[in-house]
Design a protein around this motif. Structure first.
Motif, short mmCIF file in Angstrom:
data_model
loop_
_atom_site.label_atom_id
_atom_site.label_comp_id
_atom_site.label_asym_id
_atom_site.label_seq_id
_atom_site.Cartn_x
_atom_site.Cartn_y
_atom_site.Cartn_z
N GLN A 1 39.42 8.19 -6.53
CA GLN A 1 38.47 8.67 -5.88
C GLN A 1 38.01 7.66 -4.58
OE1 GLN A 1 37.86 8.21 -9.73
NE2 GLN A 1 38.88 10.48 -9.31
N HIS A 2 37.88 8.33 -3.33
CA HIS A 2 37.51 7.24 -2.40
C HIS A 2 36.27 6.42 -2.67
CE1 HIS A 2 36.91 5.72 1.55
NE2 HIS A 2 38.08 6.13 1.98
N LYS A 3 35.16 7.30 -2.83
CA LYS A 3 33.92 6.62 -3.37
C LYS A 3 33.13 6.02 -2.03
CE LYS A 3 34.64 5.80 -8.30
NZ LYS A 3 34.84 4.81 -9.22
N ARG A 4 33.94 5.86 -1.04
CA ARG A 4 33.19 5.38 0.24
C ARG A 4 33.45 6.17 1.54
NH1 ARG A 4 34.91 1.07 1.87
NH2 ARG A 4 33.14 0.26 2.72
N PHE A 5 33.77 7.61 1.23
CA PHE A 5 34.04 8.43 2.31
C PHE A 5 32.88 8.65 3.11
CE2 PHE A 5 34.64 12.45 4.24
CZ PHE A 5 36.09 12.49 4.58
N ARG A 6 32.96 8.56 4.34
CA ARG A 6 32.01 9.26 5.56
C ARG A 6 32.87 9.23 6.78
NH1 ARG A 6 31.26 3.47 4.62
NH2 ARG A 6 31.36 2.40 6.44
N THR A 7 32.06 9.69 8.06
CA THR A 7 32.72 10.09 9.22
C THR A 7 33.40 8.84 9.88
OG1 THR A 7 30.71 9.60 10.00
CG2 THR A 7 31.34 11.96 9.88
N GLY A 8 32.65 7.59 9.29
CA GLY A 8 33.48 6.36 10.01
C GLY A 8 34.78 5.84 9.35
N LYS A 9 35.14 6.81 8.29
CA LYS A 9 36.40 6.39 7.62
C LYS A 9 37.44 7.33 7.79
CE LYS A 9 34.85 2.96 4.91
NZ LYS A 9 35.28 1.48 5.48
N VAL A 10 37.13 8.50 8.79
CA VAL A 10 38.18 9.28 9.13
C VAL A 10 38.70 8.84 10.63
CG1 VAL A 10 38.68 11.91 9.60
CG2 VAL A 10 37.16 11.15 7.76
N LEU A 11 39.69 8.47 10.95
CA LEU A 11 40.18 7.92 11.95
C LEU A 11 41.28 9.04 12.59
CD1 LEU A 11 41.29 4.24 11.02
CD2 LEU A 11 38.85 5.49 11.71
N LEU A 12 41.42 9.07 14.05
CA LEU A 12 41.98 9.89 14.87
C LEU A 12 43.28 9.26 15.70
CD1 LEU A 12 38.87 11.70 16.30
CD2 LEU A 12 40.22 12.39 14.43
N ASP A 13 44.18 9.98 15.70
CA ASP A 13 45.58 9.37 16.62
C ASP A 13 45.17 10.23 18.04
OD1 ASP A 13 46.43 12.08 16.46
OD2 ASP A 13 47.89 11.41 15.34
N ALA A 14 46.12 9.90 18.95
CA ALA A 14 46.30 10.35 20.17
C ALA A 14 46.09 11.73 20.20
CB ALA A 14 47.30 9.80 20.93
N ASP A 15 46.48 12.59 19.29
CA ASP A 15 46.68 13.97 19.34
C ASP A 15 45.40 14.60 18.26
OD1 ASP A 15 48.94 14.24 20.94
OD2 ASP A 15 50.13 13.56 19.26
N LEU A 16 44.59 13.82 18.08
CA LEU A 16 43.60 14.32 17.19
C LEU A 16 43.82 14.61 15.81
CD1 LEU A 16 40.71 16.11 19.63
CD2 LEU A 16 40.97 13.57 18.86
N ASN A 17 44.85 14.24 15.22
CA ASN A 17 45.38 14.26 13.91
C ASN A 17 44.35 13.07 13.16
OD1 ASN A 17 47.44 16.41 14.25
ND2 ASN A 17 48.86 14.55 15.27
N ALA A 18 43.79 13.52 11.90
CA ALA A 18 42.78 12.89 11.35
C ALA A 18 43.56 12.37 10.17
CB ALA A 18 41.71 13.53 11.00
N LYS A 19 42.96 11.14 9.69
CA LYS A 19 43.71 10.42 8.50
C LYS A 19 42.33 9.63 7.85
CE LYS A 19 48.41 9.83 10.05
NZ LYS A 19 49.50 8.78 10.14
N VAL A 20 42.31 9.62 6.46
CA VAL A 20 41.46 8.86 5.70
C VAL A 20 41.71 7.58 5.79
CG1 VAL A 20 40.07 8.88 3.65
CG2 VAL A 20 40.80 11.15 4.77
N SER A 21 40.86 6.63 6.17
CA SER A 21 41.26 5.32 5.83
C SER A 21 40.51 4.69 4.68
CB SER A 21 40.40 4.27 7.28
OG SER A 21 39.14 4.39 7.12
N ASP A 22 41.05 3.48 4.18
CA ASP A 22 40.54 2.79 3.23
C ASP A 22 40.81 3.43 1.86
OD1 ASP A 22 39.82 0.72 5.06
OD2 ASP A 22 37.80 1.18 4.83
N ALA A 23 41.59 4.34 1.76
CA ALA A 23 42.15 4.92 0.41
C ALA A 23 42.64 3.74 -0.23
CB ALA A 23 43.01 5.88 0.96
N GLY A 24 42.30 3.83 -1.81
CA GLY A 24 42.99 3.06 -2.67
C GLY A 24 42.61 1.66 -2.44
#
Length: 333
Positions: A178-201
């Motif tokens: 479980q991430h347990k700290r998920f929020r909009t600030g933890k979703v990051l975007l690359d140059a093409d707006l592909n999204a990735k979840v940060s701080d996992a694990g």
């Protein structure tokens, strides 16, 4: 009063004591980095690059706070760095060293996914513990919502789908994570707006700290992540932080108040969308936020629903539906 002889003893002993302290600190730092310690990990993290402290100093211009400092996170200071021709994000521990650092880094190396901000390497040297991640040039979704003028409904659905796939990957691991700290600030975007979840694990590296969840517990295990994802969906479509919604009544009250004043949708969202897609989006959002927690959907269902919405927008892309021109109906079963 100290005698002359006593003062001379102290004077001669002081340098020896200082040297002894420095030696002790050196060996403690080595032990905490998993070296020369029977209790530390002896497993070198696979598929990761072990950087030297000197390499990371050069990459960050000696950790320049003016030009290379990105921010301050739960793990410590975050810097941009240039290693070869690749820009990276470097997180530097700021509180205390972790005795299981290499164990946790090894674990993080095994849960990589295309929708997670992946770990590239690490450094455990000279009493320092640093993590090196891929760099996401567009930053986090929270900031992008406020700065962007081209964040269409379709692009937001795509971002939501990417983030949902990242959480689904974590929940499908054995054992589940479980991430347990998920929020909009933890979703990051690359140059093409592909999204990735940060701080996992990363919870293993943060277990000694105050991890106040940004959502009510309201349930166990992945239901906490699902609730947080519901808040994320609401913020993504409204551009507004909804705060803590601790009952189904509060959720509906928050939504219907904005619907009645035609302020539910983000004013900065350009383009068009279908009313059918918007209704489906709000439905899955409310389901993620619902109480009791046991009634919340699993992330695989969330991914399926978002995929359907996205495909519907692709099919109807050439149709023009005026933004906010129609109110939509939300029904809770």
């Amino acid at each position: 009063m100290l005698t002359y002889n006593t003062m001379m003893v102290i004077y001669k002993a002081a340098p020896i004591a200082i040297i002894a302290i420095l030696i002790a600190l050196f060996w403690i730092s080595r032990m905490l980095c998993g070296k020369n310690s029977q209790t530390s990990s002896t497993v070198t993290p696979q598929r990761l690059i072990e950087f030297s402290m000197e390499e990371l100093r050069q990459a960050t211009n000696n950790f320049d706070l003016d030009n290379n400092h990105l921010g301050f996170g739960c793990y410590g200071l975050v810097y941009t760095g240039l290693i070869g021709d690749r820009i990276v994000a470097i997180k530097r521990e700021w509180l205390h060293l972790q005795p299981r650092f290499l164990d946790e880094v090894s674990y993080m190396s095994k849960i990589q996914h295309e929708n997670l901000v992946n770990l590239i390497g690490y450094c455990c040297e000279e009493g320092n513990q640093l993590l090196v991640f891929e760099y996401m040039v567009k930053g986090n979704v929270r900031d992008y919502l406020g700065d962007s003028s081209d964040f269409t409904f379709k692009k937001r659905i795509s971002v939501a789908l990417d983030a949902a796939k990242g959480l689904l990957h974590l929940h499908n691991l054995d054992p589940p994570v479980q991430h347990k700290r998920f929020r909009t600030g933890k979703v990051l975007l690359d140059a093409d707006l592909n999204a990735k979840v940060s701080d996992a694990g990363m919870l293993g590296l943060l277990q000694d700290r105050d991890l106040r969840l940004l959502n009510p517990r309201g349930g166990l295990e992945e239901t906490i992540d699902v609730y947080s994802f519901g808040l994320f969906l609401l913020e993504l479509i409204t551009g507004e932080k909804p705060g803590l919604l601790q009952s189904t009544f509060e959720i509906m009250q928050w939504i219907l108040l904005r619907r009645s004043t035609n302020t539910l949708l983000d004013d900065n969202m350009p383009g068009t969308f279908t009313n059918q897609s918007l209704e489906a989006y709000m439905k899955i959002t409310i389901e993620c936020l619902t109480y009791p927690a046991i009634d919340r959907p699993k992330m695989d269902m969330v991914v399926t629903e978002l995929e359907t919405i996205y495909q519907n927008e692709v099919i109807n892309e050439e149709h023009e539906v005026a933004l906010g021109s129609e109110l939509f109906n939300i029904t809770i079963q």
